[in-house]
Design a protein around this motif. Structure first.
Motif: not given
Length: 393
Positions: A20-25, A352, A378, A381
């Motif tokens: 999911d690109p909306s989450v920083s993994h 996120a 990432e 942020r």
């Protein structure tokens, strides 16, 4: 001191994953991430299995598993005849523990950097057999030489029936001198289980070079295999003593088949695992390791700076290729397992960002990972927003 420069991204690497690109993994170390090509290879195997389950399970599956095992053992630098595929490193550790034949008065020695689920397995086996579990404290900042000396002093020859040490520690993101520890234990006649859960793909070290009696490692983290893919490597003198957790139809075949075959287990993760190794090799293992380690070091520094942690207080991992780094949290934050889990969930929900939070030795720690799908922004942020979240209690 200046913040270390982040590495240049590997072109196209982010597109290999369906994250999911909306989450920083930022926590690859816990469950990994399976590349799209590996997912598709596994799905083709699932389709084959569901098209004719009887044919899939009864015509050549044992041979296919054997072929896959040999391929993966070669990647690990392990003897294929002494390697069994298992679901994860914790399963492999449980197989070893229940095969030892522990008795009252025997001892299993671990360190306080060990993985929690393995510690549970040790306690259960000791409780079942009357053996005892003893934990050896090792300071986070101990040098390799100090770690080896602490282990040497902690062994009780004749009583210590197994020493369990981590190759890369999960709660503290620390590289232990596994081969040197094995050498010391061998001098005292103590067998060693090396928990290499995080090693395959992250380290270039071969299993054979460590020389442990037992070694377990996951391929579904840093080697891009589907989840549920791990290897248990057993030295030749112990192989006939190794028994599966559940007896099935390959029991009379001996090790490793008796451990691998569990009837209707889903074997598709194992059969697709070589595609993960191929993906890593296509990217270039050394290139991936250097990128991930540099990115984790960058993340550790910017988040540490944001939390007011002096650079000298940021733990060093003990190795230049580790893609896992630790940041101490403020005093009183996440000092228990429940509090650590709650904080991890808050960070995920409000920022996120997926990270690992652990409570170790009475203090909360944030563990950050670097992987080819991550970018410096990432970590920036997270650094910008985390202090406010922690201040809110």
């Amino acid at each position: 001191m200046t913040v270390p420069q982040p590495p240049e991204p590997l072109p196209g690497a982010r597109l290999l994953f369906s994250l999911d690109p909306s989450v920083s993994h930022l926590n690859h170390g816990s469950f990994g991430a399976v590349p799209v090509g590996v997912q598709r290879a596994q799905q083709r195997l699932r389709d084959e299995m569901e098209a004719n389950p009887l044919r899939f399970f009864t015509q050549g599956l044992v041979d296919r598993i054997t072929h896959t095992r040999r391929h993966l053992a070669a990647f690990l630098g392990a003897d294929p005849d002494g390697t069994a595929l298992v679901g994860n490193a914790t399963t492999g550790a449980a197989v070893v523990l229940q095969s030892l034949g522990l008795r009252p008065g025997d001892e299993v020695l671990t360190t306080d950097h060990g993985y929690g689920a393995v510690a549970f397995s040790v306690r259960r086996e000791c409780g079942r057999t009357g053996a005892v579990s003893r934990t050896l404290p090792v300071p986070l900042a101990a040098t390799d030489e100090e770690v080896v000396q602490l282990v040497r002093a902690g062994l009780r020859p004749g009583r210590t029936k197994l020493l369990i040490v981590d190759q890369i520690t999960s709660p503290t993101a620390r590289l232990f001198p596994a081969a040197a520890i094995v050498g010391v234990a061998r001098e005292h006649g103590v067998p060693v289980l090396v928990d290499g859960a995080h090693a395959p793909g992250q380290l270039a070290t071969t299993v054979a070079s460590i020389g442990a009696d037992f070694w377990v490692g996951n391929l579904h983290k840093w080697a891009y295999a589907p989840r549920g893919t791990a290897a248990l490597v057993v030295s030749e003198p112990w192989r006939e003593r190794i028994q599966p957790l559940v007896v099935s139809w390959e029991q009379e075949s001996g090790f490793p088949a008796r451990v691998e075959w569990q009837a209707t287990l889903d074997y598709t993760p194992w059969l697709a695992a070589p595609v993960g190794v191929f993906t890593l090799r296509s990217l270039g293992p050394d290139r991936v390791r250097a990128h991930n380690a540099a990115l984790a070091a960058y993340g550790q520094r910017v988040v540490g700076d944001a939390l007011g942690v002096p650079p000298a207080d940021l733990p060093e991992p003990g190795g230049p290729t580790l893609a896992m780094r630790l940041v101490p949290l403020p005093d009183g934050v996440a000092t228990t397992l429940d509090a650590a889990r709650a904080l991890r969930a808050r960070i995920a929900d409000r920022l996120a960002a997926e990270v690992a939070v652990s409570a170790w030795n009475g203090r909360g720690w944030l563990r950050l990972c670097g992987q080819v799908y991550n970018v410096p922004d990432e970590y920036d942020r997270l650094a910008a927003r985390l202090p406010t979240l922690l201040a809110q209690g």
